[in-house]
Scaffold this motif. Structure first.
Motif, PDB file in Angstrom:
ATOM      1  N   ALA A 191       0.817  -1.222   0.000  1.00 23.66           N
ATOM      2  CA  ALA A 191       0.000   0.000   0.000  1.00 23.66           C
ATOM      3  C   ALA A 191       0.851   1.273   0.000  1.00 23.66           C
ATOM      4  O   ALA A 191       0.402   2.322  -0.457  1.00 23.66           O
ATOM      5  CB  ALA A 191      -0.939   0.000   1.201  1.00 23.66           C
ATOM      6  N   ASN A 192       2.087   1.175   0.485  1.00 26.99           N
ATOM      7  CA  ASN A 192       2.979   2.333   0.530  1.00 26.99           C
ATOM      8  C   ASN A 192       3.898   2.427  -0.688  1.00 26.99           C
ATOM      9  O   ASN A 192       4.757   3.295  -0.747  1.00 26.99           O
ATOM     10  CB  ASN A 192       3.827   2.296   1.810  1.00 26.99           C
ATOM     11  CG  ASN A 192       2.960   2.392   3.042  1.00 26.99           C
ATOM     12  OD1 ASN A 192       2.037   3.198   3.101  1.00 26.99           O
ATOM     13  ND2 ASN A 192       3.237   1.556   4.028  1.00 26.99           N
ATOM     14  N   GLY A 193       3.733   1.503  -1.642  1.00 24.71           N
ATOM     15  CA  GLY A 193       4.558   1.523  -2.843  1.00 24.71           C
ATOM     16  C   GLY A 193       5.888   0.812  -2.691  1.00 24.71           C
ATOM     17  O   GLY A 193       6.726   0.874  -3.586  1.00 24.71           O
ATOM     18  N   ASN A 194       6.092   0.125  -1.567  1.00 25.21           N
ATOM     19  CA  ASN A 194       7.323  -0.639  -1.355  1.00 25.21           C
ATOM     20  C   ASN A 194       7.185  -2.016  -1.990  1.00 25.21           C
ATOM     21  O   ASN A 194       6.131  -2.643  -1.896  1.00 25.21           O
ATOM     22  CB  ASN A 194       7.598  -0.798   0.140  1.00 25.21           C
ATOM     23  CG  ASN A 194       7.752   0.528   0.833  1.00 25.21           C
ATOM     24  OD1 ASN A 194       8.517   1.371   0.400  1.00 25.21           O
ATOM     25  ND2 ASN A 194       7.003   0.720   1.902  1.00 25.21           N
ATOM     26  N   TYR A 195       8.255  -2.485  -2.606  1.00 25.80           N
ATOM     27  CA  TYR A 195       8.216  -3.808  -3.215  1.00 25.80           C
ATOM     28  C   TYR A 195       8.110  -4.874  -2.131  1.00 25.80           C
ATOM     29  O   TYR A 195       8.733  -4.774  -1.077  1.00 25.80           O
ATOM     30  CB  TYR A 195       9.442  -4.036  -4.093  1.00 25.80           C
ATOM     31  CG  TYR A 195       9.401  -3.179  -5.331  1.00 25.80           C
ATOM     32  CD1 TYR A 195       8.539  -3.489  -6.379  1.00 25.80           C
ATOM     33  CD2 TYR A 195      10.182  -2.040  -5.438  1.00 25.80           C
ATOM     34  CE1 TYR A 195       8.473  -2.699  -7.507  1.00 25.80           C
ATOM     35  CE2 TYR A 195      10.118  -1.233  -6.567  1.00 25.80           C
ATOM     36  CZ  TYR A 195       9.257  -1.568  -7.588  1.00 25.80           C
ATOM     37  OH  TYR A 195       9.188  -0.771  -8.699  1.00 25.80           O
ATOM     38  N   ILE A 196       7.306  -5.901  -2.389  1.00 18.43           N
ATOM     39  CA  ILE A 196       7.092  -7.003  -1.452  1.00 18.43           C
ATOM     40  C   ILE A 196       8.121  -8.077  -1.781  1.00 18.43           C
ATOM     41  O   ILE A 196       7.955  -8.856  -2.725  1.00 18.43           O
ATOM     42  CB  ILE A 196       5.651  -7.538  -1.546  1.00 18.43           C
ATOM     43  CG1 ILE A 196       4.647  -6.406  -1.311  1.00 18.43           C
ATOM     44  CG2 ILE A 196       5.444  -8.682  -0.559  1.00 18.43           C
ATOM     45  CD1 ILE A 196       3.201  -6.782  -1.597  1.00 18.43           C
ATOM     46  N   VAL A 197       9.187  -8.123  -1.005  1.00 17.18           N
ATOM     47  CA  VAL A 197      10.338  -8.973  -1.301  1.00 17.18           C
ATOM     48  C   VAL A 197       9.961 -10.453  -1.342  1.00 17.18           C
ATOM     49  O   VAL A 197      10.401 -11.189  -2.228  1.00 17.18           O
ATOM     50  CB  VAL A 197      11.481  -8.716  -0.292  1.00 17.18           C
ATOM     51  CG1 VAL A 197      12.633  -9.679  -0.519  1.00 17.18           C
ATOM     52  CG2 VAL A 197      11.959  -7.274  -0.408  1.00 17.18           C
ATOM     53  N   SER A 198       9.130 -10.909  -0.420  1.00 16.77           N
ATOM     54  CA  SER A 198       8.752 -12.324  -0.401  1.00 16.77           C
ATOM     55  C   SER A 198       8.056 -12.726  -1.695  1.00 16.77           C
ATOM     56  O   SER A 198       8.247 -13.835  -2.191  1.00 16.77           O
ATOM     57  CB  SER A 198       7.859 -12.632   0.797  1.00 16.77           C
ATOM     58  OG  SER A 198       6.652 -11.882   0.722  1.00 16.77           O
ATOM     59  N   GLN A 199       7.254 -11.832  -2.266  1.00 23.93           N
ATOM     60  CA  GLN A 199       6.598 -12.101  -3.539  1.00 23.93           C
ATOM     61  C   GLN A 199       7.587 -11.997  -4.701  1.00 23.93           C
ATOM     62  O   GLN A 199       7.544 -12.782  -5.649  1.00 23.93           O
ATOM     63  CB  GLN A 199       5.440 -11.123  -3.755  1.00 23.93           C
ATOM     64  CG  GLN A 199       4.286 -11.318  -2.806  1.00 23.93           C
ATOM     65  CD  GLN A 199       3.488 -12.561  -3.146  1.00 23.93           C
ATOM     66  OE1 GLN A 199       3.159 -12.794  -4.298  1.00 23.93           O
ATOM     67  NE2 GLN A 199       3.184 -13.356  -2.139  1.00 23.93           N
ATOM     68  N   ALA A 200       8.479 -11.028  -4.635  1.00 19.29           N
ATOM     69  CA  ALA A 200       9.463 -10.819  -5.703  1.00 19.29           C
ATOM     70  C   ALA A 200      10.386 -12.025  -5.852  1.00 19.29           C
ATOM     71  O   ALA A 200      10.811 -12.346  -6.957  1.00 19.29           O
ATOM     72  CB  ALA A 200      10.274  -9.555  -5.425  1.00 19.29           C
ATOM     73  N   LYS A 201      10.672 -12.708  -4.757  1.00 19.78           N
ATOM     74  CA  LYS A 201      11.567 -13.862  -4.804  1.00 19.78           C
ATOM     75  C   LYS A 201      10.968 -15.054  -5.545  1.00 19.78           C
ATOM     76  O   LYS A 201      11.663 -16.010  -5.846  1.00 19.78           O
ATOM     77  CB  LYS A 201      11.981 -14.263  -3.390  1.00 19.78           C
ATOM     78  CG  LYS A 201      12.958 -13.285  -2.772  1.00 19.78           C
ATOM     79  CD  LYS A 201      13.373 -13.732  -1.382  1.00 19.78           C
ATOM     80  CE  LYS A 201      14.416 -12.812  -0.797  1.00 19.78           C
ATOM     81  NZ  LYS A 201      14.857 -13.269   0.540  1.00 19.78           N
ATOM     82  N   MET A 202       9.666 -15.018  -5.845  1.00 21.23           N
ATOM     83  CA  MET A 202       9.026 -16.088  -6.625  1.00 21.23           C
ATOM     84  C   MET A 202       9.337 -15.976  -8.111  1.00 21.23           C
ATOM     85  O   MET A 202       9.148 -16.926  -8.871  1.00 21.23           O
ATOM     86  CB  MET A 202       7.508 -16.031  -6.443  1.00 21.23           C
ATOM     87  CG  MET A 202       7.027 -16.330  -5.070  1.00 21.23           C
ATOM     88  SD  MET A 202       5.214 -16.201  -5.071  1.00 21.23           S
ATOM     89  CE  MET A 202       4.890 -16.426  -3.338  1.00 21.23           C
ATOM     90  N   LEU A 203       9.804 -14.809  -8.525  1.00 17.58           N
ATOM     91  CA  LEU A 203      10.021 -14.522  -9.939  1.00 17.58           C
ATOM     92  C   LEU A 203      10.919 -15.563 -10.589  1.00 17.58           C
ATOM     93  O   LEU A 203      11.991 -15.880 -10.090  1.00 17.58           O
ATOM     94  CB  LEU A 203      10.650 -13.129 -10.070  1.00 17.58           C
ATOM     95  CG  LEU A 203      10.485 -12.429 -11.392  1.00 17.58           C
ATOM     96  CD1 LEU A 203       9.025 -12.109 -11.645  1.00 17.58           C
ATOM     97  CD2 LEU A 203      11.291 -11.154 -11.415  1.00 17.58           C
TER      98      LEU A 203
END
Length: 164
Positions: A119-131
């Motif tokens: 909600a604050n525009g910060n990347y969600i690292v746990s989700q990004a690591k699924m890439l």
């Protein structure tokens, strides 16, 4: 080999181990293709491999890491890049947003976009690591930040998209 000491390793010669792809960088170390040089440009999304291929005819020009929809929620078939695109969005129902979104189906519903933001525009690292490793989206195609930005800025309306 029998517990013999073989020597030293300089600290500058090591790199930290990462069990994920760096979602802050382009997927490949080579430059993105110049879309104006390729008259038969298309985008292919391989759900099984979690990859996006930028192609000219049958020639692969660039490969991107992706994270597609959980529970087969990314539609399969032939589509095309649509006019809708933007810098960022946030979906309160999902508790996630993203940057650099580009529509390929249903005019803003199914998108190529960056790894998710909160909600604050910060990347969600746990989700990004699924890439590049596993599905994680609600049907969209997630990409590294630079890959999503490049598609948003350079891929033309009408460019074919094939998802399988």
């Amino acid at each position: 080999d029998g517990n013999r000491w073989l020597g030293y390793l300089a600290s500058w010669a090591t790199v930290p181990y990462m069990d994920y792809y760096d979602w802050t960088k382009p997927s490949q170390s080579k430059p993105y293709p110049d879309v104006n040089m390729y008259p038969n440009l298309s985008i292919e999304v391989d759900i099984a491999k979690q990859r996006v291929y930028i192609k000219n005819g049958s020639t692969n020009l660039y490969t991107m890491y992706a994270s597609t929809g959980i529970d087969n929620s990314t539609p399969r078939g032939h589509f095309a890049i649509q006019t809708e695109r933007g810098y960022s969005f946030y979906n309160a129902n999902e508790g996630m947003g993203a940057r650099y979104w580009t529509s390929f189906l249903d005019h803003g519903v199914y998108l190529f976009h960056s790894v998710p933001t909160d909600a604050n525009g910060n990347y969600i690292v746990s989700q990004a690591k699924m890439l590049g490793k596993q599905p994680g989206s609600h049907g969209c195609v997630r990409l590294t930040i630079p890959d999503a930005q490049w598609i948003n800025a350079h891929i033309k309306v009408g460019t074919p998209v094939y998802i399988y």
